[in-house]
Design a protein around this motif. Structure first.
Motif, mmCIF file in Angstrom:
data_model
loop_
_atom_site.group_PDB
_atom_site.id
_atom_site.type_symbol
_atom_site.label_atom_id
_atom_site.label_comp_id
_atom_site.label_asym_id
_atom_site.label_seq_id
_atom_site.Cartn_x
_atom_site.Cartn_y
_atom_site.Cartn_z
ATOM 1 N N GLN A 243 0.840 -1.215 0.000
ATOM 2 C CA GLN A 243 0.000 0.000 0.000
ATOM 3 C C GLN A 243 0.869 1.257 0.000
ATOM 4 O O GLN A 243 0.583 2.240 0.690
ATOM 5 N N GLU A 244 1.952 1.228 -0.766
ATOM 6 C CA GLU A 244 2.913 2.341 -0.702
ATOM 7 C C GLU A 244 2.296 3.666 -1.142
ATOM 8 O O GLU A 244 2.576 4.716 -0.578
ATOM 9 N N HIS A 246 -0.489 4.750 -0.616
ATOM 10 C CA HIS A 246 -1.317 5.356 0.428
ATOM 11 C C HIS A 246 -0.522 5.693 1.678
ATOM 12 O O HIS A 246 -1.015 6.384 2.551
ATOM 13 N N ALA A 247 0.696 5.177 1.777
ATOM 14 C CA ALA A 247 1.451 5.317 3.026
ATOM 15 C C ALA A 247 2.519 6.401 2.976
ATOM 16 O O ALA A 247 3.009 6.817 4.005
ATOM 17 N N ARG A 248 2.876 6.865 1.789
ATOM 18 C CA ARG A 248 4.009 7.782 1.691
ATOM 19 C C ARG A 248 3.769 9.101 2.403
ATOM 20 O O ARG A 248 4.698 9.706 2.929
ATOM 21 N N ASP A 249 2.523 9.553 2.435
ATOM 22 C CA ASP A 249 2.244 10.873 3.004
ATOM 23 C C ASP A 249 1.609 10.787 4.390
ATOM 24 O O ASP A 249 1.081 11.770 4.894
ATOM 25 N N THR A 250 1.653 9.613 5.007
ATOM 26 C CA THR A 250 1.038 9.495 6.326
ATOM 27 C C THR A 250 1.977 10.006 7.397
ATOM 28 O O THR A 250 3.165 10.241 7.157
ATOM 29 N N GLN A 251 1.441 10.147 8.590
ATOM 30 C CA GLN A 251 2.202 10.710 9.698
ATOM 31 C C GLN A 251 3.394 9.836 10.079
ATOM 32 O O GLN A 251 4.429 10.340 10.509
ATOM 33 N N ASN A 252 3.227 8.523 9.933
ATOM 34 C CA ASN A 252 4.288 7.591 10.329
ATOM 35 C C ASN A 252 4.859 6.846 9.129
ATOM 36 O O ASN A 252 5.204 5.664 9.216
ATOM 37 N N ALA A 253 4.955 7.553 8.009
ATOM 38 C CA ALA A 253 5.422 6.930 6.767
ATOM 39 C C ALA A 253 6.822 6.344 6.911
ATOM 40 O O ALA A 253 7.111 5.277 6.374
ATOM 41 N N LEU A 256 6.648 3.012 8.684
ATOM 42 C CA LEU A 256 6.061 2.017 7.790
ATOM 43 C C LEU A 256 7.065 1.580 6.718
ATOM 44 O O LEU A 256 7.139 0.396 6.363
#
Length: 612
Positions: A243-244, A246-253, A256
């Motif tokens: 799920q890269e 969707h994960a690149r811009d998350t708070q804990n990227a 992850l």
């Protein structure tokens, strides 16, 4: 309701007082909520609903925090919001990742009227006793649950094997008949020459070879399928887990990505081995297919020679075909016989394992009883002779009786289910009942008070393997009995008055422990004489070693119990607040007004007492 309130507790005796509706009970329930000590929905659904309503009304969308010090001296901050699990922080407010439990922090917390409830519930009394050795008894309970789970899995495995054995026995049933027919063919020589007899023997051997080849092919195909499915399933799960985008811009990227990198490294190792395995399988399958083709060609040529020989020998073709069919059938049967022997060996191993599991369960249950008995003896040594605790091993027959009723209902027995279950459960333990059922010993059941119709119904109800398996693992909890000495007689708590119930339970709650004790209104249903002789006496004894927190409306508890910290609650109807906190002396005016009815009422009572 208590938004913004913050206060410290003494490590000894704390009392919370205030007018009704000021938030005292809310405080107790919020502490209970924060420590995840809420009432059980199963054991007491009414108490749980009351608890949930108080939390919803008092906390709303807020959160509560509790600063605690463990028995080992470690300090934590526990925070919990409504609808969420507690979070355990260190003193720097960094999450520790720990979960609440005896290793972090635990407390004994009892809501209003819960002391009385304990007196009437054997399961609550058992939980109370276990609180004195919670870690050990929790471990034993886990062992017992695991043993029962393994016994159930063992039973399911037994049923599966027995089903296979039944099927294989049916397939092998014609073995003697087929062997007799083949012996007759051989004895008669089928009317052909010795060469033809030899050819028939070789033909029989080829049938066996074909059966072996078929079995080997199935194993090879299964091996390839499992390897392919495993690799494909793992790859699919890995793709889903990435799920890269969707994960690149998350708070804990970044965290992850570190997790994904670790997984990539492990997958690359696996994929290399998987490719090597798949290549080896492909090469092996090619060699196998070539050998399989050679065997098939050899069989075809040999069968052609056989048919040619049969024609030259002018054999009766119908007889030859019947013999060939019998040989094929016998080969099938012999394969089933081999499988049957394997299943029977497996069944013996599973049954032997079941005996080991049953012994493990019995040993865990014995250890559990011994631990509970030690606790009962400790209470008796400390609180006797006024209070006595007895533990009756396997004394709670409720689940045993329910099982008997259920089985009688399933066989539609025309008997009074509850009456029969009561007689059987009180007279015959489950292991003995299993023996009675297997031997159909009706006399043992009539000796227990059943008539012949009832005895037959019980035997029929437990005649199946699943019913016996249920009997083997039926839960027979130990049953505690807490007794209070009333003059020269000991009376169990379930027949005591409300005040006497509290008189029996409260001293046990107030025994020494390294866990804080929180009780909402311990004085409920007790007269002042008992409060002074029972509660205050216990408080003065244990508060030096144990933190106590009581919500109370009785002045004897904080004053005679010499509370180190008083919290005086007040409310404007919408929010609670603290009017004053401090020692008994510092809060004397509030104690007089709230708990004594005011200075004038106290003086007038004093004058009346002096006149008397």
């Amino acid at each position: 309701f208590l938004d913004g309130m913050s206060f410290d507790f003494s490590e000894n005796m704390n009392c919370i007082i205030g007018a009704r509706g000021a938030g005292k009970t809310s405080l107790v329930e919020l502490v209970r909520f924060c420590l995840r000590c809420e009432p059980s929905k199963i054991v007491d659904p009414v108490a749980r609903k009351r608890f949930d309503d108080i939390i919803d009304g008092s906390l709303g969308q807020g959160h509560v925090e509790l600063s605690v010090t463990s028995a080992g001296g470690a300090k934590y901050i526990i925070s919990r919001a409504n609808g969420s699990a507690p979070i355990v922080y260190d003193t720097n407010r960094q999450p520790t990742g720990q979960r609440l439990g005896s290793s972090v922090f635990s407390a004994d917390i009892f809501s209003q009227n819960e002391v009385e409830t304990i007196a009437g519930r054997p399961e609550s009394q058992l939980a109370l006793l276990e609180s004195f050795d919670r870690a050990r008894l929790a471990a034993l309970s886990a062992d017992i649950t695991d043993a029962r789970r393994k016994l159930d899995a063992n039973y399911q495995k037994t049923c599966s094997i027995l089903s296979e054995i039944d099927s294989l026995e049916m397939k092998c049933a014609r073995r003697a008949q087929v062997e007799k027919a083949l012996a007759e063919y051989k004895k008669a020589g089928s009317g052909v020459s010795e060469d033809m007899d030899n050819a028939n023997e070789l033909r029989s051997q080829r049938e066996a070879e074909k059966r072996q080849a078929s079995a080997l092919s199935r194993v090879f195909a299964e091996l390839e399928r499992r390897v392919k499915e495993f690799g494909g399933s793992l790859a699919s799960r890995a793709v889903t887990a990435w799920q890269e985008e969707h994960a690149r811009d998350t708070q804990n990227a970044a965290i992850l990505e570190e997790m994904r990198s670790s997984l990539r490294r492990c997958l690359s190792l696996f994929e290399g081995k998987l490719e090597e395995i798949q290549e080896g399988l492909a090469e092996g399958h090619a060699d196998y297919a070539q050998a399989e083709q050679q065997l098939s060609l050899a069989h075809d040529a040999q069968d052609a020679e056989y048919m040619q020989l049969a024609e030259q020998a002018q054999a009766d073709r119908a007889v030859v075909e019947r013999r060939m069919a019998a040989e094929r059938e016998l080969n099938d049967i012999l394969e089933h016989v081999s499988e049957l022997e394997d299943r029977r060996r497996e069944l013996a191993e599973v049954r032997s394992g079941r005996e080991e599991l049953r012994r493990a369960l019995e040993e865990a249950l014995e250890s559990q009883f011994a631990a509970r008995l030690a606790i009962a003896n400790r209470i008796n040594d400390e609180l006797g002779p006024e209070i006595k605790v007895e533990i009756h091993q396997y004394g709670n027959l409720d689940k045993y009786m329910a099982l008997i009723v259920s089985r009688l209902h399933q066989v539609n027995a025309s008997v009074q289910y509850n009456q029969v279950a009561d007689k059987v459960a009180k007279a015959i333990d489950p292991a003995t009942l299993i023996s009675i059922v297997r031997s159909r010993n009706m006399a043992a059941l009539t000796d227990a008070g059943l008539n012949e119709n009832q005895a037959k119904a019980v035997v029929d109800a437990f005649a199946t393997a699943d019913a016996v398996a249920a009997l083997e693992v039926v839960d027979l909890p130990d049953r505690p009995t807490i007794l209070l000495k009333d003059k020269d007689t000991y009376k169990p708590t379930d027949i005591l008055s409300t005040g006497q119930k509290c008189n029996a339970i409260l001293p046990i709650l107030l025994m020494d422990s390294d866990r804080p004790l929180v009780i909402d209104q311990p004085e409920d249903n007790l007269d002042n004489g008992l409060i002074h002789s029972l509660i205050v006496k216990s408080i003065l004894k244990v508060k030096r070693h144990r933190q106590l927190l009581f919500v109370t409306h009785n002045p004897n508890i904080p004053v005679l119990g010499e509370a180190e910290r008083m919290l005086v609650f007040t409310s404007d109807g919408m929010h609670g607040s603290i009017a004053q906190c401090g020692t008994v002396d510092e809060c004397k005016e509030h104690i007089v007004n709230l708990l004594e009815g005011g200075a004038e009422a106290f003086r007038r009572r004093s004058q009346c007492y002096e006149l008397k």
